[in-house]
Write a protein that holds these residues in place. Structure first.
Motif, PDB file in Angstrom:
ATOM      1  N   UNK A  18       6.285   9.042   6.957  1.00 45.01           N
ATOM      2  CA  UNK A  18       7.125   8.437   5.918  1.00 45.01           C
ATOM      3  C   UNK A  18       6.412   7.221   5.320  1.00 45.01           C
ATOM      4  N   UNK A  19       6.532   6.049   5.986  1.00 44.79           N
ATOM      5  CA  UNK A  19       5.957   4.837   5.389  1.00 44.79           C
ATOM      6  C   UNK A  19       4.606   4.462   5.996  1.00 44.79           C
ATOM      7  N   UNK A  20       3.617   4.336   5.136  1.00 42.20           N
ATOM      8  CA  UNK A  20       2.293   3.900   5.594  1.00 42.20           C
ATOM      9  C   UNK A  20       2.346   2.460   6.111  1.00 42.20           C
ATOM     10  N   UNK A  21       3.076   1.601   5.386  1.00 40.39           N
ATOM     11  CA  UNK A  21       3.106   0.197   5.782  1.00 40.39           C
ATOM     12  C   UNK A  21       3.837  -0.015   7.109  1.00 40.39           C
ATOM     13  N   UNK A  22       4.782   0.850   7.427  1.00 46.92           N
ATOM     14  CA  UNK A  22       5.450   0.773   8.736  1.00 46.92           C
ATOM     15  C   UNK A  22       4.432   1.037   9.848  1.00 46.92           C
ATOM     16  N   UNK A  23       3.576   2.035   9.618  1.00 49.87           N
ATOM     17  CA  UNK A  23       2.544   2.363  10.610  1.00 49.87           C
ATOM     18  C   UNK A  23       1.573   1.189  10.743  1.00 49.87           C
ATOM     19  N   UNK A  24       1.172   0.626   9.609  1.00 47.62           N
ATOM     20  CA  UNK A  24       0.211  -0.492   9.646  1.00 47.62           C
ATOM     21  C   UNK A  24       0.830  -1.747  10.265  1.00 47.62           C
ATOM     22  N   UNK A  25       2.126  -1.932  10.038  1.00 45.22           N
ATOM     23  CA  UNK A  25       2.853  -3.073  10.618  1.00 45.22           C
ATOM     24  C   UNK A  25       2.726  -3.075  12.140  1.00 45.22           C
ATOM     25  N   UNK A  26       2.839  -1.889  12.727  1.00 54.64           N
ATOM     26  CA  UNK A  26       2.851  -1.759  14.188  1.00 54.64           C
ATOM     27  C   UNK A  26       1.528  -2.190  14.809  1.00 54.64           C
ATOM     28  N   UNK A  27       0.441  -2.070  14.039  1.00 51.97           N
ATOM     29  CA  UNK A  27      -0.860  -2.479  14.597  1.00 51.97           C
ATOM     30  C   UNK A  27      -1.336  -3.782  13.938  1.00 51.97           C
ATOM     31  N   UNK A  28      -0.389  -4.480  13.302  1.00 50.57           N
ATOM     32  CA  UNK A  28      -0.716  -5.747  12.627  1.00 50.57           C
ATOM     33  C   UNK A  28      -1.792  -5.597  11.567  1.00 50.57           C
ATOM     34  N   UNK A  29      -1.809  -4.450  10.906  1.00 53.92           N
ATOM     35  CA  UNK A  29      -2.836  -4.201   9.898  1.00 53.92           C
ATOM     36  C   UNK A  29      -2.250  -4.042   8.495  1.00 53.92           C
ATOM     37  N   UNK A  30      -1.035  -4.496   8.329  1.00 58.30           N
ATOM     38  CA  UNK A  30      -0.430  -4.375   6.995  1.00 58.30           C
ATOM     39  C   UNK A  30      -1.131  -5.353   6.051  1.00 58.30           C
ATOM     40  N   UNK A  31      -1.466  -4.908   4.823  1.00 58.60           N
ATOM     41  CA  UNK A  31      -2.146  -5.848   3.925  1.00 58.60           C
ATOM     42  C   UNK A  31      -1.286  -7.070   3.630  1.00 58.60           C
ATOM     43  N   UNK A  32      -1.956  -8.197   3.492  1.00 62.02           N
ATOM     44  CA  UNK A  32      -1.234  -9.438   3.267  1.00 62.02           C
ATOM     45  C   UNK A  32      -1.365  -9.849   1.797  1.00 62.02           C
ATOM     46  N   UNK A  33      -2.340  -9.260   1.139  1.00 65.42           N
ATOM     47  CA  UNK A  33      -2.627  -9.569  -0.250  1.00 65.42           C
ATOM     48  C   UNK A  33      -3.168  -8.287  -0.886  1.00 65.42           C
ATOM     49  N   UNK A  34      -2.939  -8.137  -2.178  1.00 58.18           N
ATOM     50  CA  UNK A  34      -3.486  -6.934  -2.823  1.00 58.18           C
ATOM     51  C   UNK A  34      -3.805  -7.208  -4.282  1.00 58.18           C
ATOM     52  N   UNK A  35      -4.751  -6.464  -4.770  1.00 62.58           N
ATOM     53  CA  UNK A  35      -5.045  -6.497  -6.202  1.00 62.58           C
ATOM     54  C   UNK A  35      -4.596  -5.151  -6.743  1.00 62.58           C
ATOM     55  N   UNK A  36      -3.832  -5.190  -7.810  1.00 58.61           N
ATOM     56  CA  UNK A  36      -3.306  -3.949  -8.359  1.00 58.61           C
ATOM     57  C   UNK A  36      -3.748  -3.813  -9.816  1.00 58.61           C
ATOM     58  N   UNK A  37      -4.287  -2.666 -10.115  1.00 50.81           N
ATOM     59  CA  UNK A  37      -4.745  -2.408 -11.485  1.00 50.81           C
ATOM     60  C   UNK A  37      -3.883  -1.287 -12.060  1.00 50.81           C
ATOM     61  N   UNK A  38      -3.298  -1.552 -13.233  1.00 55.06           N
ATOM     62  CA  UNK A  38      -2.406  -0.543 -13.824  1.00 55.06           C
ATOM     63  C   UNK A  38      -3.008  -0.060 -15.138  1.00 55.06           C
TER      64      UNK A  38
END
Ligand code: GLP
Length: 252
Positions: free
Chosen positions: A176-196
């Motif tokens: 389901x959620x990628x960020x939920x998985x990353x949260x569990x290993x403390x690897x969720x991004x803290x900052x991002x650059x987004x190009x639209x």
């Protein structure tokens, strides 16, 4: 709407004017106004061609031509065997540009349920673009997940995410959620650059998003960083242009 009200709106007196152009155009303009103003609600069913012809005292050919105009303008849809309906309204979702949130969180905040359909996932030899975006070393594999994202069951986006293998050793755990998985290993991004950027739907993406090939789309590429500055996510999303809005709050 009551059938009697519908009849009133279809009767000639409601829309036919002298010297105002061909009848079928006058009738289609009338229905188009009723749809755009919401008097005829999204998904409402219209009487059959035969019934409309009877009520308005027009020929079926006139009615058919009027409906054809509305179909071409995508204001109504015809479903074989069940009739003509006002087209469903696709609600635009607004997304704040300044918060680093996940798709799942974005949808939750809007009171919508989100779902993910994994189209493909696994460990692969990285493409040159992934090597550069993620700063991979030679010989390192990349974790990829391709998902169709839905909001309240409606396909909204296709997201293709790439992460370094040590960050996501087993991509199949993302259901389901990628960020939920990353949260569990403390690897969720803290900052991002987004190009639209603006884009048009390819055949394949249009099929997945249940839209038409060549329809407008938004391409959103996100590079996500850990607090250490390491890049751990490179995701490209293709969003249906008619369903998604980005909002930026600007301050002096
Ligand atoms: C947004 C971002 C993606 C990110 C995703 C995570 O859609 N554009 O870059 O990967 O959120 O969402 P989720 O945790 O729901 O998988």
């Amino acid at each position: 709407m009551r059938a009697a009200d519908m009849d009133e709106m279809i009767k000639q007196e409601a829309w036919l004017r002298a010297n105002a152009g061909p009848r079928y155009l006058q009738f289609s303009r009338h229905l188009s106004q009723l749809i755009k103003s919401g008097v005829l609600a999204a998904e409402a069913s219209l009487p059959s061609e035969r019934e409309m012809a009877q009520i308005s005292d027009m020929s079926r050919v006139t009615i058919r031509k009027a409906i054809e105009v509305l179909v071409a303008d995508k204001l109504v849809v015809q479903r074989r065997g069940s009739g003509t309906f006002v087209a469903p309204r696709i609600q635009k979702l607004e997304h704040s540009l300044s918060r680093l949130t996940s798709f799942t969180e974005d949808m939750l905040r809007r009171g919508k349920s989100s779902s993910s359909e994994v189209i493909a996932s696994g460990l692969f030899t990285p493409s040159p673009e992934e090597i550069v975006a993620l700063g991979l070393r030679s010989g390192e594999l990349v974790a990829r997940i391709e998902r169709l994202r839905r909001a309240d069951g409606v396909p909204l986006a296709i997201e293709r995410s790439s992460l370094p293998r040590d960050i996501l050793p087993d991509p199949s755990v993302v259901t389901t959620s990628l960020y939920d998985v990353l949260d569990k290993t403390n690897c969720r991004p803290e900052r991002a650059i987004q190009r639209i950027s603006a884009s048009l739907l390819s055949d394949e993406n249009a099929r997945l998003l249940e839209a038409e090939t060549g329809a407008p789309a938004l391409k959103i590429a996100r590079t996500g960083y850990l607090p250490t500055g390491r890049v751990i996510e490179f995701t490209t999303g293709i969003y249906r242009g008619d369903a998604y809005d980005f909002v930026a709050e600007l301050q002096t």
